[in-house]
Scaffold this active site. Sequence first.
Site, PDB file in Angstrom:
ATOM      1  N   HIS A 311       5.594  -3.699   6.032  1.00 35.69           N
ATOM      2  CA  HIS A 311       5.659  -2.245   5.822  1.00 35.69           C
ATOM      3  C   HIS A 311       7.119  -1.815   5.852  1.00 35.69           C
ATOM      4  O   HIS A 311       7.920  -2.365   6.615  1.00 35.69           O
ATOM      5  CB  HIS A 311       4.891  -1.521   6.940  1.00 35.69           C
ATOM      6  CG  HIS A 311       4.530  -0.113   6.587  1.00 35.69           C
ATOM      7  ND1 HIS A 311       5.413   0.920   6.752  1.00 35.69           N
ATOM      8  CD2 HIS A 311       3.409   0.407   6.047  1.00 35.69           C
ATOM      9  CE1 HIS A 311       4.829   2.047   6.349  1.00 35.69           C
ATOM     10  NE2 HIS A 311       3.617   1.764   5.906  1.00 35.69           N
ATOM     11  N   ASP A 369      -3.850  -1.684   5.126  1.00 33.87           N
ATOM     12  CA  ASP A 369      -4.678  -2.251   4.046  1.00 33.87           C
ATOM     13  C   ASP A 369      -5.292  -3.595   4.390  1.00 33.87           C
ATOM     14  O   ASP A 369      -6.084  -4.127   3.613  1.00 33.87           O
ATOM     15  CB  ASP A 369      -3.815  -2.390   2.780  1.00 33.87           C
ATOM     16  CG  ASP A 369      -3.376  -1.041   2.273  1.00 33.87           C
ATOM     17  OD1 ASP A 369      -2.161  -0.819   2.140  1.00 33.87           O
ATOM     18  OD2 ASP A 369      -4.247  -0.185   2.078  1.00 33.87           O
TER      19      ASP A 369
END
Length: 435
Positions: A311, A369
């Site tokens: 991320h 996700d």
Amino acid sequence: MINKTKPAGTAKLEINGTTYDLPILSGSLGPDVIDVKKLYGQAGVFTLDPGFTSTASCESQITFIDGDEGILLHRGYPIDELADQSGYLEVCYLLLNGKLPTQTEFKSFAKEVTQHTLLHTQMDRFFDGFRRDSHPMAMLTGTVGALSAFYPSSMDSSDPEERRLASIRLIAKMPTLAARIYKYAVGQPFVNPRNDLSYAENFLRMCFSVPAEEYKISPTLAKAMDRFFILHADHEQNASTSTVRLAGSSGAHPYAAIAAGVASLWGPSHGGANEACLNMLQEIGSVDRIPEFIARAKDKDDPFRLMGFGHRVYKNYDPRAKVMQQTAHEVLDELGVRDTPILKVAMELEKIALEDDYFIEKKLYPNVDFYSGIILDAMGFPTEMFTVLFALARTVGWVSQLNEMIEDPTQRIGRPRQIYTGEAKRSFVPVNQRG
Ligand code: SDX
């Protein structure tokens, strides 16, 4: 009200012997910023920051992320508390209005959203133009943009009531639109919303009920769906939200700005990662193939990345991933499909990656996700629908951020500059003289 930064000193920048004073500003949480608004005017230089790794694009009061501590706050409330104790529509009110609603406020808000869930019947005709095997995100990008044709009065974004109504309509209609996209893909008749159901119950029924029998709503699955929506509601200035802000900064129709956000979310590096992650888990297939994929993820010459990992901001665990993992176990238990091969691969992959020096050194952790696809797959959604559900949930974040931008008195059209490394001025040469 925006513009609540506080002076926090001065940064001194020396260029070719001249020193420029740049104000440092503090917010309420997170890093200070150096205000470079006047740098070009004073020093004739731009700053360069492709990907905006060190750039704040705006002041905002909606969501705060601390990537090192794995903290995510919506209007100050931690995401795990909201996921555990709140509901998606209540979080929508919070993101839009800056505070949790009273019971009366919530009842009125929920009633208004419920009364805007229907789509104009002409919208259904857009689907006839799509092939049945069109990617659902292609259909969502097109149909959300098409909505802007039905609400010309929303173009007046200077009118607070028009902005409020557009926000309500978008939050209310996305589930109906998303469900129609799913029904079109599977060749079943469209199902209209019912006003006696909750937001998540309505969506599940519009997706999975068939004319031949009454759809039985599972409270566990409805709660999991609602929690999925909460976990995806907003996330600071991510790629799709920044796209919405930039598109909206020109005064474009709000529905068109949201359609731009849908398009940006589609990419596998962003919202498309949930679809890519489940495809990856299915490709890995079994625990014994995990080392092969870990090696590929570490190979600089292999473009393969571990989808659902890493991320831009979180250099610690994504707090949403923890809640998503817990929800995955609840859903699989409810459906009696505990310990599916995919879940086994996901949990072993997570364990191995978190112990691997490469992922530790690069601070790559599971993100929102990584587990979401397991939940949606178990609930019966086809993989290609996953990002549509992400977009449905993120709509409230997009409209909240769009409204905040429009209400910001310092707001101007977004127009970045560049560093040019192309050809200097040269004269045109007619084709018969070009050799
Ligand atoms: C979302 O911004 C948001 O908030 C987004 C989001 C939201 O709610 O809006 O949180 C939703 O988009 C989550 C992210 C979903 N994407 C994925 O899961 C795709 C896989 N992840 C990567 O593509 C990547 O981690 C990104 C895109 C998420 C972040 O990319 P960055 O910040 O530009 O980081 P990077 O690409 O510079 O990576 C740093 C290093 C690189 O190695 P070096 O060049 O330094 O040697 O880490 C490596 C990368 O190669 N790396 C990975 C990796 N992610 C980064 N290596 C293997 N597998 C990965 N997943």
